[in-house]
Every structure is written in structure tokens, then in C-alpha cells.
Design an enzyme around this catalytic site. Structure first.
Site, PDB file in Angstrom:
ATOM      1  N   ASN A  99       0.801  -1.223   0.000  1.00  0.00           N
ATOM      2  CA  ASN A  99       0.000   0.000   0.000  1.00  0.00           C
ATOM      3  C   ASN A  99       0.833   1.272   0.000  1.00  0.00           C
ATOM      4  OD1 ASN A  99      -1.541  -2.235   1.561  1.00  0.00           O
ATOM      5  ND2 ASN A  99      -3.159  -0.827   0.924  1.00  0.00           N
ATOM      6  N   VAL A 115       0.138   6.636  -1.251  1.00  0.00           N
ATOM      7  CA  VAL A 115      -0.480   5.802  -0.222  1.00  0.00           C
ATOM      8  C   VAL A 115      -1.775   5.247  -0.801  1.00  0.00           C
ATOM      9  CG1 VAL A 115      -1.472   5.731   2.091  1.00  0.00           C
ATOM     10  CG2 VAL A 115       0.504   7.201   1.626  1.00  0.00           C
ATOM     11  N   CYS A 116      -1.828   3.944  -0.969  1.00  0.00           N
ATOM     12  CA  CYS A 116      -2.982   3.294  -1.587  1.00  0.00           C
ATOM     13  C   CYS A 116      -3.957   2.880  -0.488  1.00  0.00           C
ATOM     14  CB  CYS A 116      -2.504   2.080  -2.377  1.00  0.00           C
ATOM     15  SG  CYS A 116      -3.706   1.457  -3.549  1.00  0.00           S
ATOM     16  N   LEU A 117      -5.055   3.622  -0.368  1.00  0.00           N
ATOM     17  CA  LEU A 117      -6.009   3.387   0.715  1.00  0.00           C
ATOM     18  C   LEU A 117      -7.398   3.822   0.267  1.00  0.00           C
ATOM     19  CD1 LEU A 117      -5.756   2.420   3.742  1.00  0.00           C
ATOM     20  CD2 LEU A 117      -5.805   4.837   4.358  1.00  0.00           C
ATOM     21  N   THR A 134      -7.682   6.459  -3.160  1.00  0.00           N
ATOM     22  CA  THR A 134      -6.610   5.994  -4.042  1.00  0.00           C
ATOM     23  C   THR A 134      -6.727   4.502  -4.324  1.00  0.00           C
ATOM     24  OG1 THR A 134      -5.220   5.812  -2.058  1.00  0.00           O
ATOM     25  CG2 THR A 134      -4.967   7.789  -3.415  1.00  0.00           C
TER      26      THR A 134
END
Length: 276
Positions: free
Chosen positions: A71, A78-80, A85
Site C-alpha cells: 500500500n 499511499v494506496c487506501l 486511491t
């Protein structure tokens, strides 16, 4: 630029906000115990758009060029789901009426920096119930801990502005425990497993030796194996890489005033020529 600070979550997340730019925030979180991120410091910058709280903040991770989690990208992304995202459903997505920056930070610490981050990768959770998947997850943790150590060095050598004292104080306090964990993992123990306290280990060893003497059974080499989870099979490169990281961390922790006497004494003893 003047900053004010506050802390959350039993002093495991620290935040500074700019008094001149209230749309900017910088946070640092301590990696949770029991994970390959334990005792590390992870820095994030957030910018709140003019539409906040209708829209989520934009968050950037200080990666140092390393991707130590599915993530958290090396580019800082920031992959959330909460940040928009990554895809999400229901309460996973940003809700202008209920979502907060604190929720974002806690989600990163609890859901992203977890015990087995390998399964954060989309689709990989299906491998969590088989031996091959668990083995790969442990290998991923080995690599992740090495990256975490490199992130520690990055923070020690280039502490983010206004966090210099926090970085120095954290590693001065936790340096000894981090070095002990490095050695424990190099001995064949699982990354993230509990490192026995030195005093408790000595007491257990003395007790085991005493029991062996009273029963007429002599412990091999007067020692017992107290390593929980010992025997993790790894490529030789893990120990080689960790030895290098250990030496670099030892040097930096010494500079910060951490209690490294035991490790320095061991290093000195190894460097001395063997007695004839």
C-alpha cells in the site's frame, strides 16, 4: 515556519501542523510490535484541499525510495480506500460526515503496517490459507524488515524538519531493543516474534541448568535453546544483509546515545585475536 504538535494512540502517532498553512500536516507513526515494522518511524505529509472535509486529504509517504508495503509506493503514493486511491465500499470510503485525518492515520498504522503485509496485495488474501502463501508471507516479512531497518537509517541521517528531537529520542530509547531483534532474527527466529528479555532469558537458563544438575541430566554445552520459533529456513543473503544493517544501526545508535554497551563489547571481543 512555526509548528505546533500533538500526539495520539498512546504516543505512537505524532502530528505537527503548520500555524501559517493550516492545510498542511506532517505525521510520524511508530511501527506496531509483532510486525516487521516494529520500532520503525514512518513519516507522512498530508494536504487538505479547499473542499475538505467533503473530499479526503492527499497523503504522501516518505519512502526513501523503498517500497516496504503493497500500500506504500516508492514514489510516496499511499494506496487506501479511505483516501480514494483504491476502490472501496461503504465505510471503507471517505465520508464527509464521519471521516477524519485521525481515522486515516490509525488505518495506516493498524491495517497497512500489519503482521503479514504480503496479503495486502489485491488478490493475495486467497493464499492466506495455504502453506505456500504463508511461507511467501514470511519471506516478504524478511525483506520488509530489512527495508524497515534501511528506513530507520534514512530517518537517523536525514530526520524530517521539526522532528529531529523526536527521531533522536526514539532511537536512543529503542536502539537496544532494535539491535537485539536484529540478532534474534539472524539466529533463525521469525521476524516480528517476541524477543526474550535478556534478564528473563538468563533466569530461565539458570533455572534449566539447575534442574538439569539436580536430575543428573547435563544440558548440552550448559545451555538450552530458548528461542521461540527457532529454525526459520532462510537464504544466506538474509543474514549477510542483516549483518551489514546491524553494524550501520549500531554506529548510528551510538551517536544518538542509545544503550549499546553489550553489542559494542561483543564486537570488540570478536575483533580480538584468539588466545594461543
Amino acid at each position: 515556519m512555526n509548528y505546533c504538535s500533538s500526539d495520539f494512540c498512546a504516543a505512537s502517532i505524532y502530528v505537527r501542523v503548520s500555524e501559517n498553512r493550516m492545510d498542511l500536516l506532517r505525521a510520524v507513526m511508530i511501527g506496531p510490535q509483532g510486525t516487521p515494522y516494529h520500532d520503525g518511524l514512518f513519516f507522512f505529509d498530508a494536504q487538505f484541499p479547499a473542499s475538505y472535509p467533503a473530499s479526503p486529504p492527499t497523503v504522501y509517504y516518505h519512502s526513501g525510495g523503498l517500497r516496504l508495503n503493497p500500500n506504500l509506493y516508492a514514489c510516496g503514493k499511499v494506496c487506501l480506500s479511505l483516501l480514494g486511491t483504491w476502490e472501496g465500499h461503504g465505510c471503507e470510503k471517505w465520508n464527509s460526515a464521519h471521516s477524519t485525518m485521525l481515522q486515516v492515520l490509525i488505518s495506516i498504522q493498524a491495517l497497512v503496517l500489519n503482521e503479514k503485509p504480503y496479503f495486502n496485495e489485491p488478490g493475495y488474501e486467497t493464499y492466506a490459507n495455504n502453506a505456500s502463501g504463508q511461507r511467501t508471507a514470511l519471506e516478504y516479512n524478511d525483506t520488509t524488515f530489512q527495508y524497515s531497518c534501511r528506513t530507520m537509517l534514512y530517518s537517523l541521517r536525514r530526520a524530517p524538519q521539526h522532528f529531529e528531537d523526536l527521531v533522536a529520542g526514539h532511537f536512543r530509547e529503542r536502539g537496544r531493543a532494535i539491535l537485539a531483534a536484529c540478532k534474534y532474527y539472524m539466529e533463525g527466529n521469525k521476524v516480528g516474534s517476541v524477543v526474550p528479555d535478556e534478564d528473563d532469558e538468563d533466569k530461565e537458563l539458570e533455572s534449566a541448568n539447575a534442574e538439569g544438575s539436580s536430575s543428573g541430566v547435563k544440558p548440552k554445552n550448559n545451555q538450552v535453546d530458548l528461542r521461540a520459533g527457532a529454525g526459520v529456513v532462510r537464504p544466506a543473503s538474509f543474514k549477510t544483509n542483516m549483518e551489514v544493517l546491524f553494524e550501520e544501526l549500531l554506529m548510528e545508535f551510538n551517536v544518538k546515545g542509545a544503550d549499546t554497551k553489550k553489542f559494542c563489547a561483543e564486537k570488540l571481543k570478536k575483533s580480538q585475536p584468539a588466545a594461543a
